[in-house]
Design a protein around this motif. Structure first.
Motif, PDB file in Angstrom:
ATOM      1  N   ILE A   1       3.606  10.337  -7.585  1.00  0.00           N
ATOM      2  CA  ILE A   1       3.758   8.970  -8.078  1.00  0.00           C
ATOM      3  C   ILE A   1       3.768   9.059  -9.601  1.00  0.00           C
ATOM      4  N   VAL A   2       4.906   8.727 -10.191  1.00  0.00           N
ATOM      5  CA  VAL A   2       5.074   8.777 -11.641  1.00  0.00           C
ATOM      6  C   VAL A   2       4.944   7.343 -12.161  1.00  0.00           C
ATOM      7  N   VAL A   3       3.990   7.141 -13.063  1.00  0.00           N
ATOM      8  CA  VAL A   3       3.615   5.791 -13.494  1.00  0.00           C
ATOM      9  C   VAL A   3       3.785   5.633 -15.001  1.00  0.00           C
ATOM     10  N   SER A   4       4.464   4.570 -15.386  1.00  0.00           N
ATOM     11  CA  SER A   4       4.603   4.236 -16.804  1.00  0.00           C
ATOM     12  C   SER A   4       3.283   3.685 -17.345  1.00  0.00           C
ATOM     13  N   GLU A   5       2.901   4.127 -18.530  1.00  0.00           N
ATOM     14  CA  GLU A   5       1.693   3.611 -19.182  1.00  0.00           C
ATOM     15  C   GLU A   5       1.954   2.262 -19.862  1.00  0.00           C
ATOM     16  N   TRP A   6       3.214   1.957 -20.136  1.00  0.00           N
ATOM     17  CA  TRP A   6       3.566   0.683 -20.783  1.00  0.00           C
ATOM     18  C   TRP A   6       3.343  -0.429 -19.765  1.00  0.00           C
ATOM     19  N   ASN A   7       2.761  -1.535 -20.178  1.00  0.00           N
ATOM     20  CA  ASN A   7       2.372  -2.630 -19.277  1.00  0.00           C
ATOM     21  C   ASN A   7       1.379  -2.123 -18.228  1.00  0.00           C
ATOM     22  N   GLU A   8       0.362  -1.430 -18.711  1.00  0.00           N
ATOM     23  CA  GLU A   8      -0.597  -0.719 -17.862  1.00  0.00           C
ATOM     24  C   GLU A   8      -1.317  -1.611 -16.841  1.00  0.00           C
ATOM     25  N   THR A   9      -1.578  -2.850 -17.192  1.00  0.00           N
ATOM     26  CA  THR A   9      -2.215  -3.753 -16.227  1.00  0.00           C
ATOM     27  C   THR A   9      -1.349  -3.872 -14.981  1.00  0.00           C
ATOM     28  N   ILE A  10      -0.066  -4.017 -15.200  1.00  0.00           N
ATOM     29  CA  ILE A  10       0.875  -4.156 -14.084  1.00  0.00           C
ATOM     30  C   ILE A  10       1.081  -2.819 -13.380  1.00  0.00           C
ATOM     31  N   THR A  11       1.364  -1.768 -14.141  1.00  0.00           N
ATOM     32  CA  THR A  11       1.669  -0.482 -13.502  1.00  0.00           C
ATOM     33  C   THR A  11       0.454   0.109 -12.798  1.00  0.00           C
ATOM     34  N   GLY A  12      -0.741  -0.186 -13.303  1.00  0.00           N
ATOM     35  CA  GLY A  12      -1.958   0.251 -12.612  1.00  0.00           C
ATOM     36  C   GLY A  12      -2.072  -0.400 -11.238  1.00  0.00           C
ATOM     37  N   ALA A  13      -1.746  -1.684 -11.169  1.00  0.00           N
ATOM     38  CA  ALA A  13      -1.768  -2.394  -9.887  1.00  0.00           C
ATOM     39  C   ALA A  13      -0.681  -1.864  -8.952  1.00  0.00           C
ATOM     40  N   LEU A  14       0.488  -1.557  -9.505  1.00  0.00           N
ATOM     41  CA  LEU A  14       1.559  -0.978  -8.688  1.00  0.00           C
ATOM     42  C   LEU A  14       1.122   0.369  -8.116  1.00  0.00           C
ATOM     43  N   TYR A  15       0.482   1.193  -8.960  1.00  0.00           N
ATOM     44  CA  TYR A  15      -0.013   2.493  -8.502  1.00  0.00           C
ATOM     45  C   TYR A  15      -1.018   2.331  -7.360  1.00  0.00           C
ATOM     46  N   GLU A  16      -1.976   1.426  -7.542  1.00  0.00           N
ATOM     47  CA  GLU A  16      -2.984   1.219  -6.497  1.00  0.00           C
ATOM     48  C   GLU A  16      -2.325   0.814  -5.185  1.00  0.00           C
ATOM     49  N   GLY A  17      -1.326  -0.062  -5.273  1.00  0.00           N
ATOM     50  CA  GLY A  17      -0.605  -0.464  -4.070  1.00  0.00           C
ATOM     51  C   GLY A  17       0.092   0.704  -3.405  1.00  0.00           C
ATOM     52  N   ALA A  18       0.810   1.500  -4.194  1.00  0.00           N
ATOM     53  CA  ALA A  18       1.535   2.649  -3.634  1.00  0.00           C
ATOM     54  C   ALA A  18       0.569   3.666  -3.027  1.00  0.00           C
ATOM     55  N   TYR A  19      -0.459   3.992  -3.767  1.00  0.00           N
ATOM     56  CA  TYR A  19      -1.443   4.975  -3.314  1.00  0.00           C
ATOM     57  C   TYR A  19      -2.097   4.529  -2.002  1.00  0.00           C
ATOM     58  N   ASN A  20      -2.560   3.296  -1.965  1.00  0.00           N
ATOM     59  CA  ASN A  20      -3.238   2.791  -0.771  1.00  0.00           C
ATOM     60  C   ASN A  20      -2.294   2.673   0.422  1.00  0.00           C
ATOM     61  N   THR A  21      -1.045   2.338   0.172  1.00  0.00           N
ATOM     62  CA  THR A  21      -0.065   2.262   1.263  1.00  0.00           C
ATOM     63  C   THR A  21       0.195   3.645   1.841  1.00  0.00           C
ATOM     64  N   LEU A  22       0.340   4.643   0.986  1.00  0.00           N
ATOM     65  CA  LEU A  22       0.529   6.007   1.490  1.00  0.00           C
ATOM     66  C   LEU A  22      -0.650   6.436   2.354  1.00  0.00           C
ATOM     67  N   LEU A  23      -1.863   6.161   1.895  1.00  0.00           N
ATOM     68  CA  LEU A  23      -3.049   6.513   2.677  1.00  0.00           C
ATOM     69  C   LEU A  23      -3.068   5.756   4.006  1.00  0.00           C
ATOM     70  N   ALA A  24      -2.734   4.486   3.970  1.00  0.00           N
ATOM     71  CA  ALA A  24      -2.767   3.662   5.176  1.00  0.00           C
ATOM     72  C   ALA A  24      -1.799   4.160   6.246  1.00  0.00           C
ATOM     73  N   TYR A  25      -0.715   4.792   5.824  1.00  0.00           N
ATOM     74  CA  TYR A  25       0.280   5.283   6.778  1.00  0.00           C
ATOM     75  C   TYR A  25       0.138   6.778   7.070  1.00  0.00           C
ATOM     76  N   GLY A  26      -0.953   7.390   6.609  1.00  0.00           N
ATOM     77  CA  GLY A  26      -1.259   8.746   7.038  1.00  0.00           C
ATOM     78  C   GLY A  26      -1.203   9.852   6.012  1.00  0.00           C
ATOM     79  N   ALA A  27      -0.857   9.557   4.776  1.00  0.00           N
ATOM     80  CA  ALA A  27      -0.859  10.614   3.752  1.00  0.00           C
ATOM     81  C   ALA A  27      -2.292  11.030   3.443  1.00  0.00           C
ATOM     82  N   LYS A  28      -2.459  12.273   3.051  1.00  0.00           N
ATOM     83  CA  LYS A  28      -3.775  12.777   2.661  1.00  0.00           C
ATOM     84  C   LYS A  28      -3.925  12.660   1.140  1.00  0.00           C
ATOM     85  N   GLU A  29      -5.130  12.331   0.704  1.00  0.00           N
ATOM     86  CA  GLU A  29      -5.398  12.175  -0.733  1.00  0.00           C
ATOM     87  C   GLU A  29      -4.931  13.378  -1.533  1.00  0.00           C
TER      88      GLU A  29
END
Length: 158
Positions: A26-54
């Motif tokens: 997951i490659v995340v832009s630091e610009w607009n970090e409030t937004i991109t941090g939330a996008l990262y959390e969503g992507a990360y948690n979705t991957l885990l929810a569907y079976g990816a390993k940390e």
């Protein structure tokens, strides 16, 4: 269909592949970090929810959305990476800078995906306002990060 008509965090989860042994970057832009941090959390948690390993999820940060293409390529070229998710947010401003950045990032991510023949997912918000970005980063329209991760999973089924 626009996110005003569909929640970005709602999916039809039919015929999904087993992703327990798949590796994601997951490659995340630091610009607009409030937004991109939330996008990262969503992507990360979705991957885990569907079976990816940390341990199979790698996070890499780049300065801005323009750098997402090269950051994504660095991971796409690695054989052990199965899919790359590029997350960013470019908010419309007063100049044409927005248009140039958005077009460059969209084209760059597409080129990387085709060059390495693997999913490189465009999870970049291009809203007119900060409120629209917040609405699509876990707000009333769901989370584009969720959608990007789900798209990566679906593409691995092809």
């Amino acid at each position: 269909m626009s996110s005003a008509d569909k929640n970005l965090s709602e999916f039809v989860a039919n015929n999904l592949p087993d992703i327990s042994n798949k590796k994601f970057a997951i490659v995340v832009s630091e610009w607009n970090e409030t937004i991109t941090g939330a996008l990262y959390e969503g992507a990360y948690n979705t991957l885990l929810a569907y079976g990816a390993k940390e341990e199979n999820i790698i996070k890499a940060e780049v300065p801005g959305s323009f750098e997402l293409s090269l950051g994504s390529q660095k991971f796409a070229q690695k054989e052990e990476i199965d899919a790359v998710i590029a997350l960013g947010c470019v908010i419309q401003g007063e100049t044409k800078h927005f248009d140039f950045i958005c077009m460059a990032v969209a084209n760059g991510i597409t080129e990387v995906s085709l060059k390495y023949n693997k999913p490189v997912i465009f999870g970049v918000l291009t809203p007119n306002t900060m409120q629209q970005a917040l609405d699509r980063a876990g707000g009333i329209h769901g989370n584009k990060g969720d959608e990007a991760a789900f798209t990566a999973i679906k593409m691995l089924a092809i």
